[in-house]
Structures are given as structure tokens and as C-alpha cells.
Enzyme design. Sequence first.
Site, short mmCIF file in Angstrom:
data_model
loop_
_atom_site.label_atom_id
_atom_site.label_comp_id
_atom_site.label_asym_id
_atom_site.label_seq_id
_atom_site.Cartn_x
_atom_site.Cartn_y
_atom_site.Cartn_z
N CYS A 1 2.88 1.60 2.89
CA CYS A 1 4.09 0.76 3.19
C CYS A 1 5.26 1.22 2.24
O CYS A 1 6.47 1.20 2.65
CB CYS A 1 3.56 -0.52 2.58
N CYS B 1 0.79 -1.12 -0.05
CA CYS B 1 -0.02 0.02 -0.01
C CYS B 1 0.65 1.25 -0.08
O CYS B 1 2.14 1.11 0.21
CB CYS B 1 -0.87 0.19 1.24
#
Length: 76
Positions: free
Chosen positions: A13, A10
Site C-alpha cells: 500500500c 502494508c
Amino acid sequence: MKIEILGSGCAKCKKTKEIVGQAVAETGTDAEIVKVEDMDTILSYGVMLTPGVVVDGDVKIAGKVPTVDSVKKWIS
């Protein structure tokens, strides 16, 4: 030193990986940065929310994007 970035890929991340890379570069630390996307591995650390950062097997943060200064403290 081994630094693991826990997360599915994501935006948070990816930002965490970028921040960890910046902290490693700024401190000159010799570290291997590994992206971990396998949910079984992430859960084995007890991390339920990503992103997470693990330094040499020790979970430093989960569910939040760390600051560069925080990462520098963990790796120095």
C-alpha cells in the site's frame, strides 16, 4: 481530480502511494491523493484485496501494485 489509495498501510500500500505520487508529479496533474484505511469504505468500492487505486470514484486496480505508466494513463 481525487485519487484514493485503498489499503491498511502494508508495504504494498505504501509503495502504491509512492508510485501514484510519482506519476502525478511527472505528469503535472492537479490531484488530491488520499489514503483510505477504513475497511467499510474500501469494501464499499467492491475491493476485497488491497492495495487498490480509485480515480474520481472509479476503481482502476485492486490487489496489485500498479506501474507508474499505468497510473499516468489513468490520470491523463
